[in-house]
Design a protein around this motif. Sequence first.
Motif, mmCIF file in Angstrom:
data_model
loop_
_atom_site.group_PDB
_atom_site.id
_atom_site.type_symbol
_atom_site.label_atom_id
_atom_site.label_comp_id
_atom_site.label_asym_id
_atom_site.label_seq_id
_atom_site.Cartn_x
_atom_site.Cartn_y
_atom_site.Cartn_z
ATOM 1 N N VAL A 246 -8.484 -29.058 102.201
ATOM 2 C CA VAL A 246 -9.474 -29.754 101.379
ATOM 3 C C VAL A 246 -9.817 -31.094 102.034
ATOM 4 C CG1 VAL A 246 -9.912 -30.768 99.113
ATOM 5 C CG2 VAL A 246 -8.601 -28.643 99.306
ATOM 6 N N ILE A 247 -11.124 -31.428 102.087
ATOM 7 C CA ILE A 247 -11.552 -32.692 102.701
ATOM 8 C C ILE A 247 -11.433 -33.821 101.681
ATOM 9 C CG2 ILE A 247 -13.111 -31.528 104.291
ATOM 10 C CD1 ILE A 247 -15.423 -32.293 102.478
ATOM 11 N N THR A 248 -11.524 -35.068 102.182
ATOM 12 C CA THR A 248 -11.448 -36.230 101.302
ATOM 13 C C THR A 248 -12.784 -36.478 100.612
ATOM 14 O OG1 THR A 248 -12.108 -37.728 103.083
ATOM 15 C CG2 THR A 248 -9.746 -37.282 102.835
ATOM 16 N N ARG A 249 -12.764 -37.342 99.617
ATOM 17 C CA ARG A 249 -13.983 -37.637 98.859
ATOM 18 C C ARG A 249 -15.028 -38.311 99.745
ATOM 19 N NH1 ARG A 249 -15.914 -38.119 93.791
ATOM 20 N NH2 ARG A 249 -17.388 -39.816 93.360
ATOM 21 N N SER A 250 -14.602 -39.210 100.626
ATOM 22 C CA SER A 250 -15.554 -39.899 101.511
ATOM 23 C C SER A 250 -16.221 -38.907 102.465
ATOM 24 C CB SER A 250 -14.834 -40.992 102.309
ATOM 25 O OG SER A 250 -13.795 -40.434 103.106
ATOM 26 N N GLN A 251 -15.455 -37.955 102.975
ATOM 27 C CA GLN A 251 -16.042 -36.929 103.839
ATOM 28 C C GLN A 251 -17.043 -36.077 103.068
ATOM 29 O OE1 GLN A 251 -12.242 -35.209 105.121
ATOM 30 N NE2 GLN A 251 -12.750 -35.760 107.238
ATOM 31 N N TYR A 252 -16.695 -35.784 101.817
ATOM 32 C CA TYR A 252 -17.602 -34.976 100.991
ATOM 33 C C TYR A 252 -18.924 -35.712 100.756
ATOM 34 C CZ TYR A 252 -19.531 -32.774 96.826
ATOM 35 O OH TYR A 252 -20.379 -32.172 95.934
ATOM 36 N N ILE A 253 -18.854 -36.999 100.449
ATOM 37 C CA ILE A 253 -20.072 -37.783 100.193
ATOM 38 C C ILE A 253 -20.935 -37.844 101.452
ATOM 39 C CG2 ILE A 253 -20.920 -40.096 99.655
ATOM 40 C CD1 ILE A 253 -18.491 -40.465 97.838
ATOM 41 N N LYS A 254 -20.296 -37.998 102.619
ATOM 42 C CA LYS A 254 -21.043 -38.059 103.871
ATOM 43 C C LYS A 254 -21.761 -36.739 104.145
ATOM 44 C CE LYS A 254 -20.448 -38.795 108.834
ATOM 45 N NZ LYS A 254 -19.473 -39.063 109.926
ATOM 46 N N GLU A 255 -21.044 -35.629 103.994
ATOM 47 C CA GLU A 255 -21.652 -34.317 104.243
ATOM 48 C C GLU A 255 -22.739 -34.013 103.219
ATOM 49 O OE1 GLU A 255 -21.175 -32.278 106.715
ATOM 50 O OE2 GLU A 255 -19.567 -33.418 107.683
ATOM 51 N N ALA A 256 -22.502 -34.353 101.953
ATOM 52 C CA ALA A 256 -23.477 -34.095 100.905
ATOM 53 C C ALA A 256 -24.750 -34.900 101.130
ATOM 54 C CB ALA A 256 -22.883 -34.409 99.536
ATOM 55 N N THR A 257 -24.612 -36.124 101.638
ATOM 56 C CA THR A 257 -25.786 -36.956 101.928
ATOM 57 C C THR A 257 -26.639 -36.322 103.015
ATOM 58 O OG1 THR A 257 -24.544 -38.949 101.318
ATOM 59 C CG2 THR A 257 -26.550 -39.248 102.612
ATOM 60 N N GLU A 258 -25.996 -35.803 104.061
ATOM 61 C CA GLU A 258 -26.733 -35.143 105.141
ATOM 62 C C GLU A 258 -27.458 -33.892 104.637
ATOM 63 O OE1 GLU A 258 -27.243 -36.116 108.229
ATOM 64 O OE2 GLU A 258 -26.139 -37.982 107.822
ATOM 65 N N LEU A 259 -26.782 -33.134 103.786
ATOM 66 C CA LEU A 259 -27.407 -31.926 103.255
ATOM 67 C C LEU A 259 -28.570 -32.256 102.327
ATOM 68 C CD1 LEU A 259 -24.287 -29.683 102.505
ATOM 69 C CD2 LEU A 259 -25.859 -29.538 104.431
ATOM 70 N N SER A 260 -28.463 -33.331 101.579
ATOM 71 C CA SER A 260 -29.568 -33.726 100.697
ATOM 72 C C SER A 260 -30.786 -34.150 101.504
ATOM 73 C CB SER A 260 -29.120 -34.851 99.763
ATOM 74 O OG SER A 260 -28.807 -36.020 100.507
ATOM 75 N N LYS A 261 -30.558 -34.817 102.633
ATOM 76 C CA LYS A 261 -31.678 -35.177 103.520
ATOM 77 C C LYS A 261 -32.366 -33.917 104.047
ATOM 78 C CE LYS A 261 -29.768 -39.593 105.163
ATOM 79 N NZ LYS A 261 -29.260 -40.340 106.364
ATOM 80 N N LYS A 262 -31.550 -32.935 104.438
ATOM 81 C CA LYS A 262 -32.099 -31.680 104.942
ATOM 82 C C LYS A 262 -32.884 -30.952 103.849
ATOM 83 C CE LYS A 262 -32.536 -28.517 108.112
ATOM 84 N NZ LYS A 262 -31.337 -27.798 108.606
ATOM 85 N N ALA A 263 -32.376 -31.012 102.620
ATOM 86 C CA ALA A 263 -33.066 -30.361 101.506
ATOM 87 C C ALA A 263 -34.415 -31.009 101.237
ATOM 88 C CB ALA A 263 -32.188 -30.410 100.258
#
Length: 509
Positions: A246-263
């Motif tokens: 399981v990844i950390t919360r900070s890693q999750y926020i970073k990845e989620a931000t990139e995916l939201s930009k792509k969306a």
Amino acid sequence: MGDFNLALVIVAIVVCVLVFIFNLYLLVNYQHPDDANQAYFPKFVVVLGLSVAAISILMLPADVANRQACRHAIYNGACNLTLPMKDLWLAIYIIDAILVFFVIPFAMFYYEGDMDKSVWKRMKSALLWVITTAIVCALVLGILYGLVGKVDFTVRHLSSSTEPFPSTWGLTRGQQCVGSGARQCSAYSASASSETTWTMRTTFPEYVVALATIAGSVLFTIFGGVGIACLPLGLIFSFIRRPKAVITRSQYIKEATELSKKARELKKAADALHQEERSGSKGRKWRKNVKAVEKELLLLEEDVKALEEMYPQGEKAEASWAMTVLGYLAKLVLGVLGLIVSVAWIAHIVIYLLIDPPISAFLNEIFIKLDDVWGLLGTAAFAFFCFYLLLAVIAGAMMLGLKLVFITIHPMKWGATLMNSFLFNVGLILLCSISVIQFCATAFAYYAQATAAQEIFGHTLQSLRGIKYLYKYNVFQIGFIVLAGLTFVYYSAFGWRRKKPSGRFQLST
């Protein structure tokens, strides 16, 4: 009618009912919520198409069982078969062709029509496309049937004299005929001049089935050859690329931000394409951009799913992670089992079809031995191997759709499959099911000998003028093996690598 024949009729009816219920279950659970309580005609076509495809595959084991009723007869005409299998084969494949080339295209054109237009305008547009297709197909079929709709059977003229029934037999390797003089009663010792060609015109339904089989064989060779390798290896390498922790919360926020930009980029691109569609500029570039957006959207959905797996949330986060681990273990088990089946298929094709004479009957003998253990065990194993080829076709179409721009992808997702994706995959399954049956009838000729399917797909199809050379030189089997080998090499070299996130998406100009 004997007990065996009556049992066959009862089993056939029960299986047809179960197939229909199962396909209805798939439709209900796979359909997108947006299609709930609407699009009834496309749904009817989906259930009908899947039922026809499944029944067509199950008909070959039924054909074998039907022929078993005459296993004690001296010749086939000495008994009455329970089911008129030849007529049923032709009927099921004429229905198959009508669904593939007319009904499913109409349903897709109607479903994908502009929702701003009235129902009549959408229906009119779909009918125009289908009528145009029907006219072209009728002209092509009529011309081809009139010119080359014949079968050429190679035969030998053998003869021998008649003699009183002897008390002892005097036939030897040097004297293979009865009586004296120059006679030809052995195909091995007959001269080359005894060989001739017997030509006759095939029936139009058989010719339609033959051409549909050729069209399906091209797709089957490409998608099936790729899919027979990528189906099991995709599951195995999915386990290898699984999230290890399981990844950390900070890693999750970073990845989620990139995916939201792509969306947001994809949303902007989709809006631009919708504006172009409204303006009427639906050219080649527009269609290319639509396919690119669809593929990027599919990859984005996979990235979102992977991110949710690596960072489970809520009160049941631990249980969710445990289910993720178990899911990947299940993929590994299914992948290994699938790999065994794929290797068995490829080995059987090489041993039994490509090498002349065959080294061994291989899977044919296994099915026969399983039938000896329990009557339906060999039939079930045979049906499984046929259905596995259909799964390979779908897997191959998905893989090539992601890699090649000119192939449109229509993914099947539990609870999120739109009717156009349903219809596309049903059409692909129906078209390839004809070729799967022909392929299985050839690959399992020893197991399915003297059946109506072998008469249609073995003798008539492989002797049809202009087409027989594709089967004489094993073009489809060789192409299947070559593509399977290339896919094995590709997955061995690149399949284990973790997919890198894609960069900024832009429409082509």
